[in-house]
Design an enzyme around this catalytic site. Sequence first.
Site, PDB file in Angstrom:
ATOM      1  N   ASN A 151      14.916 -36.125 -36.234  1.00  0.00           N
ATOM      2  CA  ASN A 151      15.951 -35.095 -36.070  1.00  0.00           C
ATOM      3  C   ASN A 151      17.373 -35.617 -36.249  1.00  0.00           C
ATOM      4  O   ASN A 151      18.264 -34.839 -36.590  1.00  0.00           O
ATOM      5  CB  ASN A 151      15.775 -34.346 -34.745  1.00  0.00           C
ATOM      6  CG  ASN A 151      15.999 -35.228 -33.544  1.00  0.00           C
ATOM      7  OD1 ASN A 151      15.733 -36.431 -33.592  1.00  0.00           O
ATOM      8  ND2 ASN A 151      16.487 -34.668 -32.464  1.00  0.00           N
ATOM      9  N   GLU A 249      13.414 -43.067 -25.092  1.00  0.00           N
ATOM     10  CA  GLU A 249      14.205 -41.847 -24.886  1.00  0.00           C
ATOM     11  C   GLU A 249      13.413 -40.708 -25.494  1.00  0.00           C
ATOM     12  O   GLU A 249      13.058 -40.752 -26.678  1.00  0.00           O
ATOM     13  CB  GLU A 249      15.594 -41.970 -25.512  1.00  0.00           C
ATOM     14  CG  GLU A 249      16.473 -43.009 -24.834  1.00  0.00           C
ATOM     15  CD  GLU A 249      16.734 -42.751 -23.348  1.00  0.00           C
ATOM     16  OE1 GLU A 249      16.646 -41.582 -22.910  1.00  0.00           O
ATOM     17  OE2 GLU A 249      16.992 -43.722 -22.610  1.00  0.00           O
ATOM     18  N   CYS A 283      17.663 -33.335 -29.053  1.00  0.00           N
ATOM     19  CA  CYS A 283      17.103 -33.642 -27.743  1.00  0.00           C
ATOM     20  C   CYS A 283      17.995 -33.101 -26.639  1.00  0.00           C
ATOM     21  O   CYS A 283      17.538 -32.878 -25.525  1.00  0.00           O
ATOM     22  CB  CYS A 283      16.930 -35.147 -27.591  1.00  0.00           C
ATOM     23  SG  CYS A 283      18.423 -36.052 -27.965  1.00  0.00           S
ATOM     24  N   GLU A 464      21.362 -46.313 -23.881  1.00  0.00           N
ATOM     25  CA  GLU A 464      21.726 -46.534 -25.276  1.00  0.00           C
ATOM     26  C   GLU A 464      23.217 -46.263 -25.432  1.00  0.00           C
ATOM     27  O   GLU A 464      23.839 -45.621 -24.599  1.00  0.00           O
ATOM     28  CB  GLU A 464      20.941 -45.591 -26.187  1.00  0.00           C
ATOM     29  CG  GLU A 464      19.444 -45.814 -26.103  1.00  0.00           C
ATOM     30  CD  GLU A 464      18.719 -45.344 -27.351  1.00  0.00           C
ATOM     31  OE1 GLU A 464      18.450 -46.180 -28.227  1.00  0.00           O
ATOM     32  OE2 GLU A 464      18.425 -44.138 -27.441  1.00  0.00           O
TER      33      GLU A 464
HETATM   34  P1  NAP Z   1       7.326 -38.222 -32.405  1.00  0.00           P
HETATM   35  O1  NAP Z   1       6.280 -37.433 -33.057  1.00  0.00           O
HETATM   36  O2  NAP Z   1       7.058 -38.784 -31.054  1.00  0.00           O
HETATM   37  O3  NAP Z   1       7.673 -39.399 -33.434  1.00  0.00           O
HETATM   38  C1  NAP Z   1       8.687 -40.329 -33.160  1.00  0.00           C
HETATM   39  C2  NAP Z   1       8.384 -41.608 -33.918  1.00  0.00           C
HETATM   40  O4  NAP Z   1       7.203 -42.214 -33.373  1.00  0.00           O
HETATM   41  C3  NAP Z   1       8.112 -41.394 -35.407  1.00  0.00           C
HETATM   42  O5  NAP Z   1       8.653 -42.464 -36.139  1.00  0.00           O
HETATM   43  C4  NAP Z   1       6.585 -41.417 -35.451  1.00  0.00           C
HETATM   44  O6  NAP Z   1       6.066 -41.787 -36.709  1.00  0.00           O
HETATM   45  C5  NAP Z   1       6.295 -42.496 -34.429  1.00  0.00           C
HETATM   46  N1  NAP Z   1       4.932 -42.465 -33.908  1.00  0.00           N
HETATM   47  C6  NAP Z   1       4.086 -41.419 -33.805  1.00  0.00           C
HETATM   48  N2  NAP Z   1       2.921 -41.825 -33.227  1.00  0.00           N
HETATM   49  C7  NAP Z   1       3.047 -43.154 -32.988  1.00  0.00           C
HETATM   50  C8  NAP Z   1       2.199 -44.143 -32.410  1.00  0.00           C
HETATM   51  N3  NAP Z   1       0.991 -43.844 -31.944  1.00  0.00           N
HETATM   52  N4  NAP Z   1       2.649 -45.412 -32.336  1.00  0.00           N
HETATM   53  C9  NAP Z   1       3.869 -45.745 -32.780  1.00  0.00           C
HETATM   54  N5  NAP Z   1       4.729 -44.850 -33.322  1.00  0.00           N
HETATM   55  C10 NAP Z   1       4.324 -43.565 -33.417  1.00  0.00           C
HETATM   56  O7  NAP Z   1       8.710 -37.400 -32.269  1.00  0.00           O
HETATM   57  P2  NAP Z   1       9.456 -36.561 -33.407  1.00  0.00           P
HETATM   58  O8  NAP Z   1       8.701 -35.290 -33.619  1.00  0.00           O
HETATM   59  O9  NAP Z   1       9.761 -37.435 -34.568  1.00  0.00           O
HETATM   60  O10 NAP Z   1      10.857 -36.231 -32.685  1.00  0.00           O
HETATM   61  C11 NAP Z   1      11.062 -35.153 -31.847  1.00  0.00           C
HETATM   62  C12 NAP Z   1      11.050 -35.605 -30.393  1.00  0.00           C
HETATM   63  O11 NAP Z   1      12.020 -36.611 -30.204  1.00  0.00           O
HETATM   64  C13 NAP Z   1      11.434 -34.496 -29.423  1.00  0.00           C
HETATM   65  O12 NAP Z   1      10.576 -34.547 -28.313  1.00  0.00           O
HETATM   66  C14 NAP Z   1      12.858 -34.852 -28.995  1.00  0.00           C
HETATM   67  O13 NAP Z   1      13.246 -34.407 -27.727  1.00  0.00           O
HETATM   68  C15 NAP Z   1      12.796 -36.337 -29.037  1.00  0.00           C
HETATM   69  N6  NAP Z   1      14.125 -36.904 -29.165  1.00  0.00           N
HETATM   70  C16 NAP Z   1      14.673 -37.500 -28.068  1.00  0.00           C
HETATM   71  C17 NAP Z   1      15.954 -38.033 -28.152  1.00  0.00           C
HETATM   72  C18 NAP Z   1      16.564 -38.705 -26.958  1.00  0.00           C
HETATM   73  O14 NAP Z   1      17.502 -39.473 -27.134  1.00  0.00           O
HETATM   74  N7  NAP Z   1      16.072 -38.448 -25.762  1.00  0.00           N
HETATM   75  C19 NAP Z   1      16.671 -37.953 -29.345  1.00  0.00           C
HETATM   76  C20 NAP Z   1      16.078 -37.322 -30.447  1.00  0.00           C
HETATM   77  C21 NAP Z   1      14.794 -36.800 -30.346  1.00  0.00           C
HETATM   78  P3  NAP Z   1       5.511 -40.671 -37.724  1.00  0.00           P
HETATM   79  O15 NAP Z   1       6.690 -39.830 -38.066  1.00  0.00           O
HETATM   80  O16 NAP Z   1       4.998 -41.469 -38.856  1.00  0.00           O
HETATM   81  O17 NAP Z   1       4.444 -39.911 -36.979  1.00  0.00           O
END
Ligand code: NAP
Length: 485
Positions: A151, A249, A283, A464
């Site tokens: 995102n 995070e 987020c 962070e």
């Molecule tokens: P996600 O599905 O958890 O993916 C995040 C990252 O983790 C991607 O690079 C993904 O790779 C990787 N990943 C997935 N499964 C994994 C595994 N088993 N082992 C290691 N890495 C793995 O999250 P997203 O859909 O990209 O992002 C949306 C989420 O991020 C929302 O929940 C949002 O709230 C959160 N977010 C939080 C913050 C904060 O600072 N708190 C900031 C931005 C976003 P792939 O893409 O290849 O699956």
Amino acid sequence: MQDYANFIGGNWVPAASGATFTTTNPADTRETVARYPLSDAPEFAAAAAAAQKAFPAWAALTPVARGRFLSKASQILEARKADLALLLVREEGKTLTEATGEVQRAADIFRFFGGLSYTVGGQTIPHDLPGNLLFTRREPLGVVSLITPWNFPIAIPAWKLVPALLCGNTVVLKPASQAPAMALELAKVLAEAGLPAGVLNVVTGSGRAFGAEIASNPAIQALSFTGSHGVGTGLYQTLAPRRIRVQLEMGSKNPTIVLADADLDLAARLVAIAGFGLTGQACTATSRVIVERSVLEAFTEKLVALAKTWKVGPGAQPGVQMGPAVNADEFEGNFAAIQQAIGEGAELVWGGARLTEGDLAHGYFMQPAILGKVTPSMQIAQEEVFGPVVVILAVDSFDEAIAVANGVKYGLSASLVTRDFKKAMQYAERIECGVVKVNQISTGLALQAPFGGVKDSSTDSYREQGTAALDFYSRTKTVYFDYSA
Ligand code: NAP
């Protein structure tokens, strides 16, 4: 269509298997944006080995010397801002204004830490005895793995990568498969800035393939992850036996509280920007509005009036305020969440329809949605939706507003709209969130200030951004030196 390779040990290399995957434009799924290596554990291991090899020489540089690469990269990023922003729009879908701001943010992060390099060091502590020097050294951890979401595909890699490098670590970065271009563009920029080979390595491919490799690869000394709660928690459990440093995070359910004395025009504007901006895919997006009952109707009318004017369309088009959902899963997830809420007794006050007119039919476009008659126990009031879906909860008092705001498992960002300074301060003290805003949008962060969540939004160990970021990426060594003899 652009073709990218992994960046390992200073070389651009495909996956050993030759397998690839592509990304598509969420505003027009007929357009393929780029092709990437579908890497697996061996590529991650090769990147970790390259980072390990580069570590001693990089760690031996002074922070000032490392900072020069960062400042140079900042200039290159600025010069490329327009092109990178357009690519970001095509791959992730946000508006050009949002994307331009994000690329600028990345450049500013490089600039900030480039300047900060002159101050990175330890502390001198007065010893109890004369002729003794007591001081701390800030030392790098080694090879750090970074896993980032789609995102904010350039800002988040930048805000992890830059302090990691400044502290003297070498890095393996794995960007989200939905939008990897920006991470690889960062690698190009740093290579042009002269970063030595192996200091930064970027590997693309399915995250699931890498999790176990991070856990078992002894070169990896720390992991910083931003993404969903489920994936983050799984990684934490996998890495626990190694006791390496982990920073997570994750998700959120951010409230904006509107008190009876609030400027309701301001409140509606703040909620619309923080709820519908970035297609709600931030987020820190506002997803719950907690409103004192006496102004519920007036506030809702103002928010609906704004939502009706919200211009939805392809992010690169002038005047567009909200782009598409990033992919089919997120898109359908938004409608499913709305339907689930209606099934539980919520009322769709406005919006939430698919937009299919003309070329919009080729993208993941929807109206922003506003739901009323929502109660705290409904799923939509508890679970992250990650779309432009705002729910309104009515409360009878300030105390109830705080209780409802805190009554979720997450705690990332919150906003309060009021003219009452006393209540604003009480809210700042009582709200269970890492970021607290008053009369401001719940989104939007200052890069020089600490950022992170509490409760299930975070490991809540290290922060962070800002100078606080240095604490995660370095360890403190305490030196006792007796020169009295
Ligand atoms: P996600 O599905 O958890 O993916 C995040 C990252 O983790 C991607 O690079 C993904 O790779 C990787 N990943 C997935 N499964 C994994 C595994 N088993 N082992 C290691 N890495 C793995 O999250 P997203 O859909 O990209 O992002 C949306 C989420 O991020 C929302 O929940 C949002 O709230 C959160 N977010 C939080 C913050 C904060 O600072 N708190 C900031 C931005 C976003 P792939 O893409 O290849 O699956």
